[in-house]
Design a protein around this motif. Structure first.
Motif, PDB file in Angstrom:
ATOM      1  N   UNK A  75       0.904  -1.127   0.016  1.00 40.23           N
ATOM      2  CA  UNK A  75       0.107   0.107   0.146  1.00 40.23           C
ATOM      3  C   UNK A  75       0.754   1.382  -0.018  1.00 40.23           C
ATOM      4  N   UNK A  76       2.100   1.242   0.581  1.00 47.02           N
ATOM      5  CA  UNK A  76       2.857   2.418   0.566  1.00 47.02           C
ATOM      6  C   UNK A  76       3.928   2.517  -0.774  1.00 47.02           C
ATOM      7  N   UNK A 104      -8.459   6.107  -7.595  1.00 44.71           N
ATOM      8  CA  UNK A 104      -7.440   4.975  -7.715  1.00 44.71           C
ATOM      9  C   UNK A 104      -6.100   5.609  -8.455  1.00 44.71           C
ATOM     10  N   UNK A 105      -6.372   6.229  -9.760  1.00 46.80           N
ATOM     11  CA  UNK A 105      -5.298   7.152 -10.269  1.00 46.80           C
ATOM     12  C   UNK A 105      -4.585   7.900  -9.507  1.00 46.80           C
ATOM     13  N   UNK A 106      -5.300   8.502  -8.521  1.00 45.38           N
ATOM     14  CA  UNK A 106      -4.713   9.731  -7.568  1.00 45.38           C
ATOM     15  C   UNK A 106      -3.740   8.866  -6.658  1.00 45.38           C
ATOM     16  N   UNK A 107      -4.137   7.673  -5.951  1.00 44.15           N
ATOM     17  CA  UNK A 107      -3.582   7.099  -4.859  1.00 44.15           C
ATOM     18  C   UNK A 107      -2.386   6.173  -5.547  1.00 44.15           C
ATOM     19  N   UNK A 108      -2.457   5.650  -6.685  1.00 48.81           N
ATOM     20  CA  UNK A 108      -1.309   4.853  -7.243  1.00 48.81           C
ATOM     21  C   UNK A 108      -0.447   5.586  -7.996  1.00 48.81           C
ATOM     22  N   UNK A 109      -0.751   6.933  -8.581  1.00 51.45           N
ATOM     23  CA  UNK A 109      -0.018   7.506  -9.517  1.00 51.45           C
ATOM     24  C   UNK A 109      -0.176   7.107 -11.036  1.00 51.45           C
TER      25      UNK A 109
END
Length: 508
Positions: free
Chosen positions: A301-302, A427-432
């Protein structure tokens, strides 16, 4: 709710969770755990399902429709209660890598208390539910079945810890043992003449045995949930997961309610059949993968690059399997219905066709909320799901103007236009990951499926109209399989070889 940085969590340094190991060897081992998890889960689930189907046929001969109807009445209440009673605590333990041993123990104690509370609530509500249906027996069926709330609560901590350890082999054995004992118990009790009680006591036996098994494999102490402030954040996280589940349940079943209320029982029968058949790729493939991927996403997750890699690879892999199955079913929907069910089921063709088209997208998008929750954003996922529960029923109602096909079109058009973008943006925001990167994960399967569809449509155009529906179905299906296989082998051979190489790591 964004996942706070470790420093904000105020966790003592000696208890703070280590960052996921992202070395190449660790990544390979995580890949092996993922593939082994899918293999073990699939083998156990499908093996148990085959035995269950065979047993169900025997039990159905021993019991009457009335027996099944009484249990179905009890399940109207029990099914909804099951969504809430675990309170999302298992998900919390898997996803929150910062929880201490003491916090896990207190969450386990809270889970047991909630299980007991739901047994008490069931005792109170059983009589009103029975009066609603006009069947006094339903009261006792609800009270007996509610004991599974306690046995399930006792599984929460050990099952979550096994998932967190990526020990999918033992989880699969637990599920397999529960399914087999449920099947065997139900059959034995039916043979003994216990009628509807066989359908209640069999699952209770299986759940109890699974509880004993999982606690013997991954025991963990349980503490009274005092000092609630120490677990308040985790409980809030779990509540957000539960609310999202309820909202999902409401909007994913709203189409049945709308069709039944507005269009009537005959239309609902056709629509329900179309939904059940079109959902087979999701139930048999996507659900299998989803049972394994949550702990994997939580482990990394990180690590944004690792999150991107797993999301893209899993999306691409699922699409390669589910896209041709769903789109192919949409193409042959008319021949499928007429050949296998007959002309009196003709009303199911249109909803089946559109629902199969939507199933292609619905087979890969369940990964999105899982990524959101796994990265600590359960509140955002809850908000999006509540929004979907407000949007989709309205679209279904509007769709009734065009019959069952119009309701199905709400899934084809409304879901990707109004619901999916909320989840995808997060999802795009948290995964890049970029939007283009996500589309590229879908494009190989989409392009191959498009060529398959062109081949099937060409065969349909030249096939003699006087051919019976069975012949049409056979020829079109074989054409689709041959065309898809040829394109995959000719264009995506490298991808297939890479996948087979990964599969071989299961044996190492």
């Amino acid at each position: 709710m964004s996942k706070p940085a470790p420093a904000v969590l105020a966790v003592p340094a000696d208890l703070a969770p280590p960052l996921a190991d992202t070395t190449p060897s660790a990544a390979r081992e995580l890949d092996r755990s993922l593939m082994r998890g899918i293999a073990w889960t699939g083998a156990m689930r499908w093996g148990a399902q085959a035995i269950s189907w065979a047993s169900t046929l025997v039990v159905a001969h021993l019991l009457s429709p009335t027996d099944y109807g009484l249990v179905a009445m009890a399940l109207v209440y029990l099914g909804l209660a099951q969504l809430v009673n675990e309170f999302g605590l298992g998900t919390v333990i898997v996803m929150r890598r910062d929880l201490t041993e003491d916090q896990v123990a207190r969450l386990g104690g809270l889970s047991v208390l909630l299980g007991l509370a739901f047994v008490g609530l069931s005792a109170v509500l059983a009589a009103p539910v029975a009066r609603f249906f006009g069947e006094p027996t339903v009261r006792w069926l609800i009270m007996a079945s509610s004991l599974t709330f306690v046995t399930g609560a006792l599984q929460v901590v050990p099952r979550a810890l096994l998932a967190k350890d990526l020990d999918f082999r033992r989880l699969s054995w637990t599920d397999g043992a529960e399914a087999l004992l449920t099947t065997g118990g139900t059959l034995t009790l039916a043979l003994l003449g216990l009628r509807y009680w066989a359908l209640v006591l069999g699952p209770l036996l299986g759940r109890s045995a699974a509880t004993v098994l999982v606690n013997s494999w991954r025991p963990h102490r349980v503490r009274w949930p005092s000092r609630f402030a120490t677990i308040a954040g985790a409980v809030a996280f779990g509540w957000q997961v539960v609310v999202a589940r309820i909202a999902w349940y409401l909007y994913s079943n709203a189409d049945f309610a709308v069709v039944g209320r507005v269009l009537g029982k005959a239309a609902l029968g056709s629509y329900t059949f179309g939904w059940q058949i079109s959902s087979i790729p999701i139930e048999r493939v996507t659900a299998l993968v989803m049972g394994v991927t949550g702990p994997v996403f939580s482990t990394v997750q990180d690590d944004k690059p690792a999150l991107q890699r797993y999301l893209k690879n899993l999306t691409e892999g699922l699409a390669f399997i589910t896209f041709p199955a769903a789109i192919g079913l949409a193409l042959v929907a008319d021949a499928f219905v007429l050949a296998l069910l007959g002309d009196h089921w003709r009303g199911a063709i249109v909803p089946l066709r559109f629902l199969a088209l939507s199933a292609a997208l619905r087979s890969v998008t369940p990964l999105l909320p899982q990524v959101i929750v796994s990265t600590g954003h359960a509140k955002r996922n809850m908000q999006f799901t509540i929004a979907a529960a407000l949007i989709m029923p309205l679209l279904f109602y509007v769709g009734t103007r065009w019959g069952t096909g119009g309701v199905a079109v709400a899934w084809v058009i409304g879901y990707p236009l109004f619901v999916l973008p909320m989840f995808l943006r997060q999802v795009l925001r948290v995964t890049g990951l970029t939007f283009g990167g996500y589309l590229r994960a879908l494009s190989p399967a989409a392009g191959t499926t498009a060529l398959m569809a062109a081949a099937v449509l060409a065969v349909r155009a030249v096939s003699p109209a006087e051919w019976p529906a069975g012949m049409q179905l056979l020829v079109q299906s074989l054409t689709g399989v041959a065309a898809y296989s040829a394109v995959v082998y000719g264009v995506h051979r490298t991808r297939v070889q890479s996948f087979l190489a990964l599969v071989r790591t299961i044996r190492r």
